[in-house]
Scaffold this active site. Structure first.
Site, short mmCIF file in Angstrom:
data_model
loop_
_atom_site.label_atom_id
_atom_site.label_comp_id
_atom_site.label_asym_id
_atom_site.label_seq_id
_atom_site.Cartn_x
_atom_site.Cartn_y
_atom_site.Cartn_z
N HIS A 84 48.80 37.06 37.28
CA HIS A 84 48.73 38.36 36.61
C HIS A 84 49.85 38.53 35.59
CE1 HIS A 84 51.40 40.09 39.87
NE2 HIS A 84 51.81 40.85 38.89
N ASP A 205 47.83 33.78 43.28
CA ASP A 205 48.32 34.46 42.08
C ASP A 205 49.44 33.67 41.39
OD1 ASP A 205 48.93 36.31 40.14
OD2 ASP A 205 49.02 38.02 41.50
N SER A 610 57.38 40.37 40.38
CA SER A 610 56.22 39.47 40.34
C SER A 610 56.62 38.16 39.68
CB SER A 610 55.09 40.10 39.55
OG SER A 610 54.34 40.92 40.38
N1 ARG Z 1 49.97 44.93 42.62
C1 ARG Z 1 50.54 43.86 41.86
C2 ARG Z 1 51.57 44.40 40.87
O1 ARG Z 1 51.96 45.52 41.00
C3 ARG Z 1 49.48 43.03 41.21
C4 ARG Z 1 48.72 43.67 40.10
C5 ARG Z 1 47.69 42.81 39.40
N2 ARG Z 1 46.44 42.72 40.12
C6 ARG Z 1 45.39 43.62 40.05
N3 ARG Z 1 44.32 43.42 40.77
N4 ARG Z 1 45.43 44.69 39.28
O2 ARG Z 1 51.75 44.05 39.73
N1 GLU Z 2 52.85 43.11 41.38
C1 GLU Z 2 54.17 43.62 41.11
C2 GLU Z 2 54.73 43.09 39.79
O1 GLU Z 2 53.99 42.83 38.87
C3 GLU Z 2 55.05 43.33 42.26
C4 GLU Z 2 54.63 44.20 43.35
C5 GLU Z 2 55.64 45.26 43.67
O2 GLU Z 2 55.60 46.33 43.04
O3 GLU Z 2 56.47 44.97 44.54
O4 GLU Z 2 55.92 42.99 39.58
#
Ligand code: ARG
Ligand code: GLU
Length: 674
Positions: A84, A205, A610
């Protein structure tokens, strides 16, 4: 024996060494934590983590782009981050003929690696406490200019502890970063928005890049002459995994946390901001999802927008649940009452009352601001109504993945919410007048969309050819009216009140440190390099429901469903599973022969983390951090060691996918795998 244990416990708690897993620590000050880390299983020294004199683990960690982390895994500049995080680049190189998002991308040699204009990775050279210099009158500009050495480095001075400390961060920024590999989205984004923020998780990921440099290993713009960058340090990869309870640490760039705010801020988040923003996004997502369900082309067209809107939407819901469950507001109120009593007669007396008053002043501005950003500017047409977009060379790009029918339906809901919730003083007169003229929000939106020439590429091109006066366009007029009101009545006041609030926090922060001299205060996250540490651990997800800390390939197969886009894995993965051809990546886990996929640990992380490396006690790479569980998202304001868990993809799954699905084992040859 028992007496011995009791005295050990007493000793540890007396020295403050027995602390929870909360915290994101500055690497240059990690010496203060090192005893605690070592007691929990860290086998190296503070100098191994951060050193200005020799290569250290910090030299293998990068800020990837402007909001993710990444890590070096070979002596030839190979870098891992999340799928991502590389999504924009993978999408940039994708076309109908080469759909790398759907099918994945694997360079089979260096010449196939793809350059990415605009993408940078930043290595921290050093960090330095410059508080004394700032207090002596040196300006940030001077300090930065001196540190940048005429453009050799990029530097910034960041405030920590609400302007109580200032640190200089000096980076070397590499500009030629090429895409090397990415799994198909059915692996890299497996589970989509349904599984996002959730456990059990089965997302692979990750994506792979390589940093290129000039002949002297220095940063350079893209050139075919550039050569793979030789890092000072790269991570050794451990294929041994980590047992439940085993020590881990995460080394990366967390974005924003607010652990030391007052109950008023938490109350605002829980009772005003989150509910309003969640409701507005629910309305948008409902409209988009309904359109996506009716039409496959629309589903693809709006996939990325849907994911972006849903990511924060889901996070805020988890955060609100967590704050309510933790009674964070009440807890903070009780703390503040104790603080006030203690502060009587000190320089900290009254600071909480002043903060409380300022937050009351801020409230109407903050609420209106939320509605401007999450309602009015959520209408895509507003984004098209700017000179930059109107005069854009590539008009088609403006409207790629855009359907006016969806935007129009969203506009009705957003403007209805705006007019019902925002006070007249924050509503542009232009809008109130037009609304009255039209008689209803529906009629207004009908008028707006049928008269604007900015709802499609053809309409815009036609208008240009006619010499249309864009100033008279309803969307331009609307954007202007809202921008003007925002500038005149919200932006300035919001910023100046926040400056006053920060000034009060400067005092309150020092007060908290004096009030609790035994407590270790780590600075709030601000996208600077940090170390978090904690053990691999499951958690009690609900009464009677324990979540184990590991998932495996078998769980992917259980979720596999060719009829659901987000769960439709590549046939090659099904075949590998059927033949159990796991090669060196197969292990006995959760009671069967399988491949490990993701794992949980207690590291305190947030957005920006991330792509961060998650490491064992010897500093070897165990996996790549990519998410938190839904129940732990309140950790940006209130960390709970019982339940807060970061989610990482297991490095063995990463290597398995590169090797068995991607057939790109040439990449493994340059890694240090043990
Ligand atoms: N929750 C993760 C973050 O905050 C991954 C986000 C990307 N994935 C998604 N299905 N939107 O960035
Ligand atoms: N998916 C999040 C990011 O893009 C990390 C998840 C979180 O918020 O801890 O940094």
């Amino acid at each position: 024996m028992k007496r011995f244990l009791i005295s050990i416990v007493a000793l540890l708690s007396a020295t403050g060494a027995l602390v929870a897993d909360e915290g994101m620590w500055l690497p240059s000050l990690i010496g203060e934590r090192i005893k605690d880390m070592q007691a929990k299983g860290f086998e190296l020294t503070a100098e191994d983590i951060y050193s200005v004199n020799q290569a250290a683990l910090k030299d293998a960690v990068v800020l990837f782009g402007r909001g993710c982390s990444g890590e070096l895994v070979s002596a030839e500049g190979l870098l891992l981050t999340n799928h991502h995080c590389g999504y924009g680049q993978i999408q940039y190189h994708s076309s109908v003929e080469h759909d790398y998002l759907t099918n994945g991308f694997w360079a089979m040699n260096r010449s196939e690696e793809l350059p990415n204009p605009g993408l940078t990775v930043s290595f921290l050279q050093r960090m330095e406490d410059v508080t004394a210099r700032i207090e002596a009158g040196d300006t940030v500009k001077e300090i930065v200019a001196e540190a940048e050495e005429g453009g050799k480095y990029s530097a910034s001075v960041e405030s920590l502890y609400y302007n109580n400390k200032f640190y200089l961060f000096v980076y070397q920024v590499y500009r030629d970063v090429r895409l090397v590999g990415a799994p198909p989205s059915s692996i890299g984004k497996f589970g989509g928005d349904t599984d996002n923020w959730m456990w059990p998780r089965h997302t692979g990921d990750f994506s792979i890049f390589r940093i290129y440099a000039d002949k002297n290993n220095q940063p350079a713009d893209y050139s075919p002459e550039n050569v793979p960058y030789t890092p000072k340090r790269h991570f050794t990869i451990s294929t041994a995994g980590a047992e439940e309870g085993g020590f881990t640490f995460v080394y990366g760039f967390p974005g924003t946390t607010r652990e030391y705010v007052t109950s008023d801020f938490v109350d605002y988040t829980l009772n005003h901001s989150n509910p309003a923003k969640i409701h507005l996004r629910t309305l948008r997502l409902d409209i988009i999802s309904a359109a996506q369900e009716k039409d496959a082309a629309t589903r693809i067209m709006y996939a990325s927008k849907h994911a972006n809107i849903a990511n924060a939407w889901k996070k805020w819901q988890g955060e609100s649940l967590g704050l309510a469950r933790r009674k964070t507001v009440e807890k903070k109120q009780a703390y503040e009452a104790r603080f006030e009593q203690w502060a009587t007669g000190t320089e900290y007396e009254g600071v909480l009352g002043q903060l409380h008053d300022k937050y009351a002043d801020l409230l109407p501005y903050a609420i209106s601001r939320d509605y401007f950003l999450e309602a009015v500017y959520a209408i895509e047409l507003m984004g098209f109504a700017t000179p930059r977009r109107i005069n854009a060379e590539n008009v088609e790009a403006n409207y790629k993945d855009y359907l006016p029918t969806i935007d129009r339906a969203i506009a009705v809901e957003m403007l209805r919410e705006f007019s019902q919730n925002v006070a007249p003083e924050f509503t542009p007169e232009w809008f109130s007048a037009k609304l009255a003229e039209c008689g209803s929000v529906e009629n207004f939106v009908e008028w707006l969309f049928s008269n604007s020439r900015l709802t499609s590429a053809e309409a815009l091109r036609g208008a240009r050819e006619e010499g249309y006066d864009f100033e008279s366009d309803p969307a331009v007029a609307m954007r202007k009216a809202f921008d003007e009101l925002y500038k005149e009545r919200i932006e300035g006041q919001y910023a100046s009140l926040n400056r006053e609030i920060t000034e009060l926090y400067k005092t309150y922060m020092r007060g908290q440190m004096a009030f609790e001299p035994e407590r270790s205060f780590y600075p709030d996250a601000n996208l600077t390099l940090r170390v978090a540490y904690g053990s691999v651990a499951g958690y009690e997800a609900a009464d009677g429901v324990y979540h184990k800390p590991y998932t495996t390939l078998d769980g992917i197969i259980e979720k596999d469903n060719p009829n659901i886009y987000d769960y439709d894995i590549p046939q090659s993965l099904r075949n590998i599973y059927a033949s159990k051809d796991y090669g060196r990546w197969g292990v006995e886990l959760n009671g069967h022969y399988t491949v490990p996929v993701a794992f949980l640990a207690k590291n305190h992380t947030t957005g920006g983390n991330s792509g961060s490396p998650i490491l064992n006690g010897r500093g070897e790479l165990l996996g790549i951090n990519f998410d938190r569980t839904w129940l732990s998202t309140m950790s940006d304001l209130d960390y709970d060691p019982e339940i807060c868990r970061n989610i990482s993809v297991d490095i063995r799954y990463v290597l398995f996918v590169i090797d068995k699905v991607g057939g790109a084992s040439w990449l493994l040859d340059e890694m240090t795998i043990k």
